[in-house]
Motif scaffolding. Structure first.
Motif, PDB file in Angstrom:
ATOM      1  N   TYR A  83       0.829  -1.204   0.000  1.00 25.18           N
ATOM      2  CA  TYR A  83       0.000   0.000   0.000  1.00 25.18           C
ATOM      3  C   TYR A  83       0.866   1.258   0.000  1.00 25.18           C
ATOM      4  O   TYR A  83       0.555   2.242  -0.663  1.00 25.18           O
ATOM      5  CB  TYR A  83      -0.932   0.016   1.220  1.00 25.18           C
ATOM      6  CG  TYR A  83      -2.137  -0.879   1.113  1.00 25.18           C
ATOM      7  CD1 TYR A  83      -2.474  -1.516  -0.078  1.00 25.18           C
ATOM      8  CD2 TYR A  83      -2.963  -1.094   2.208  1.00 25.18           C
ATOM      9  CE1 TYR A  83      -3.587  -2.334  -0.162  1.00 25.18           C
ATOM     10  CE2 TYR A  83      -4.083  -1.912   2.124  1.00 25.18           C
ATOM     11  CZ  TYR A  83      -4.393  -2.527   0.941  1.00 25.18           C
ATOM     12  OH  TYR A  83      -5.506  -3.318   0.862  1.00 25.18           O
ATOM     13  N   LYS A  87       1.373   4.095  -3.067  1.00 21.86           N
ATOM     14  CA  LYS A  87       0.983   5.426  -2.595  1.00 21.86           C
ATOM     15  C   LYS A  87      -0.518   5.543  -2.310  1.00 21.86           C
ATOM     16  O   LYS A  87      -1.139   6.566  -2.601  1.00 21.86           O
ATOM     17  CB  LYS A  87       1.441   6.501  -3.592  1.00 21.86           C
ATOM     18  CG  LYS A  87       2.949   6.474  -3.786  1.00 21.86           C
ATOM     19  CD  LYS A  87       3.424   7.637  -4.615  1.00 21.86           C
ATOM     20  CE  LYS A  87       4.933   7.814  -4.591  1.00 21.86           C
ATOM     21  NZ  LYS A  87       5.732   6.577  -4.595  1.00 21.86           N
ATOM     22  N   LEU A  88      -1.071   4.467  -1.758  1.00 27.07           N
ATOM     23  CA  LEU A  88      -2.461   4.511  -1.315  1.00 27.07           C
ATOM     24  C   LEU A  88      -2.483   5.254   0.016  1.00 27.07           C
ATOM     25  O   LEU A  88      -1.719   4.915   0.924  1.00 27.07           O
ATOM     26  CB  LEU A  88      -2.987   3.085  -1.145  1.00 27.07           C
ATOM     27  CG  LEU A  88      -4.484   2.897  -0.880  1.00 27.07           C
ATOM     28  CD1 LEU A  88      -5.323   3.440  -2.035  1.00 27.07           C
ATOM     29  CD2 LEU A  88      -4.803   1.427  -0.659  1.00 27.07           C
ATOM     30  N   SER A  89      -3.313   6.278   0.115  1.00 35.26           N
ATOM     31  CA  SER A  89      -3.294   7.107   1.323  1.00 35.26           C
ATOM     32  C   SER A  89      -3.701   6.298   2.548  1.00 35.26           C
ATOM     33  O   SER A  89      -4.458   5.336   2.457  1.00 35.26           O
ATOM     34  CB  SER A  89      -4.236   8.302   1.161  1.00 35.26           C
ATOM     35  OG  SER A  89      -5.570   7.888   1.323  1.00 35.26           O
ATOM     36  N   ALA A  92      -7.360   5.880   2.924  1.00 32.61           N
ATOM     37  CA  ALA A  92      -7.974   4.927   1.989  1.00 32.61           C
ATOM     38  C   ALA A  92      -7.660   3.481   2.384  1.00 32.61           C
ATOM     39  O   ALA A  92      -8.492   2.593   2.203  1.00 32.61           O
ATOM     40  CB  ALA A  92      -7.489   5.203   0.574  1.00 32.61           C
ATOM     41  N   ARG A  93      -6.454   3.271   2.935  1.00 32.49           N
ATOM     42  CA  ARG A  93      -6.020   1.903   3.259  1.00 32.49           C
ATOM     43  C   ARG A  93      -6.960   1.194   4.214  1.00 32.49           C
ATOM     44  O   ARG A  93      -7.198  -0.003   4.098  1.00 32.49           O
ATOM     45  CB  ARG A  93      -4.641   1.937   3.933  1.00 32.49           C
ATOM     46  CG  ARG A  93      -3.492   2.054   2.977  1.00 32.49           C
ATOM     47  CD  ARG A  93      -2.198   2.132   3.772  1.00 32.49           C
ATOM     48  NE  ARG A  93      -1.422   3.281   3.341  1.00 32.49           N
ATOM     49  CZ  ARG A  93      -0.393   3.790   4.018  1.00 32.49           C
ATOM     50  NH1 ARG A  93      -0.021   3.259   5.162  1.00 32.49           N
ATOM     51  NH2 ARG A  93       0.250   4.831   3.548  1.00 32.49           N
ATOM     52  N   TRP A  96      -9.999  -0.127   2.335  1.00 30.69           N
ATOM     53  CA  TRP A  96      -9.800  -0.651   0.973  1.00 30.69           C
ATOM     54  C   TRP A  96     -10.157  -2.140   0.907  1.00 30.69           C
ATOM     55  O   TRP A  96      -9.716  -2.926   1.739  1.00 30.69           O
ATOM     56  CB  TRP A  96      -8.349  -0.455   0.541  1.00 30.69           C
ATOM     57  CG  TRP A  96      -8.230  -0.434  -0.953  1.00 30.69           C
ATOM     58  CD1 TRP A  96      -7.903  -1.489  -1.765  1.00 30.69           C
ATOM     59  CD2 TRP A  96      -8.458   0.677  -1.824  1.00 30.69           C
ATOM     60  NE1 TRP A  96      -7.913  -1.098  -3.081  1.00 30.69           N
ATOM     61  CE2 TRP A  96      -8.250   0.227  -3.145  1.00 30.69           C
ATOM     62  CE3 TRP A  96      -8.831   2.012  -1.607  1.00 30.69           C
ATOM     63  CZ2 TRP A  96      -8.400   1.066  -4.254  1.00 30.69           C
ATOM     64  CZ3 TRP A  96      -8.972   2.841  -2.709  1.00 30.69           C
ATOM     65  CH2 TRP A  96      -8.758   2.372  -4.012  1.00 30.69           C
ATOM     66  N   TYR A 111      -5.676  -2.256  -8.419  1.00 31.95           N
ATOM     67  CA  TYR A 111      -4.235  -2.419  -8.541  1.00 31.95           C
ATOM     68  C   TYR A 111      -3.834  -3.721  -9.213  1.00 31.95           C
ATOM     69  O   TYR A 111      -3.616  -3.753 -10.405  1.00 31.95           O
ATOM     70  CB  TYR A 111      -3.561  -2.226  -7.174  1.00 31.95           C
ATOM     71  CG  TYR A 111      -3.722  -0.806  -6.696  1.00 31.95           C
ATOM     72  CD1 TYR A 111      -2.907   0.200  -7.207  1.00 31.95           C
ATOM     73  CD2 TYR A 111      -4.737  -0.446  -5.816  1.00 31.95           C
ATOM     74  CE1 TYR A 111      -3.078   1.525  -6.831  1.00 31.95           C
ATOM     75  CE2 TYR A 111      -4.914   0.880  -5.435  1.00 31.95           C
ATOM     76  CZ  TYR A 111      -4.083   1.859  -5.947  1.00 31.95           C
ATOM     77  OH  TYR A 111      -4.265   3.161  -5.592  1.00 31.95           O
TER      78      TYR A 111
END
Length: 135
Positions: A83, A87-89, A92-93, A96, A111
């Protein structure tokens, strides 16, 4: 707090927040035609049905989750590291969706598919998943 949703195949399931996951089981020949049309869509995945443990489940990340991203020759990384790399914030993680085959991470929508479930020359049956926002 762990919200786990079973994925009916074929069928549809609402994941909350307006997200709808649609699934179907198709022959490899059909999958190849579909993939050519949808190859740029990161919200769709085609996986080897025989490699998957049914039922598939969707949940959010758990501590210690690992992932074998396609293209890394079956090498494993922690989902946390993955993650960060994509660069998943952090915000958001937390929510997700992660599609799981038994305890293994099979697909991170938006992804990548996991290496063990990729389509191969000998794949006969395919599970196709499509995650979309309902308007």
């Amino acid at each position: 707090g762990d919200h786990v949703v079973r994925v009916p195949v074929p069928g549809q399931v609402e994941l909350g927040g307006g997200w709808l996951l649609t699934s179907e089981r198709i022959k490899m020949s059909e999958a190849n035609q579909q993939r050519l049309k949808g190859c740029d869509d990161p919200w769709q995945v085609w996986m080897d049905a025989d490699a998957l443990e049914m039922p598939l489940r969707v949940r959010t990340r758990r501590a210690g989750d690992r992932f074998k991203p396609y293209g890394m020759n079956g090498r494993s990384t922690s989902l946390k590291e993955y993650y960060i790399n994509i660069k998943l914030s952090r915000r958001a993680r937390q929510g997700w969706p992660v599609v799981c085959s038994d305890v293994e991470t099979a697909w991170i929508p938006g992804y990548r598919v996991a290496h063990p479930y990729r389509l191969r020359v000998e794949t006969e049956e395919v599970i196709h998943l499509h995650l979309c926002r309902q308007v």
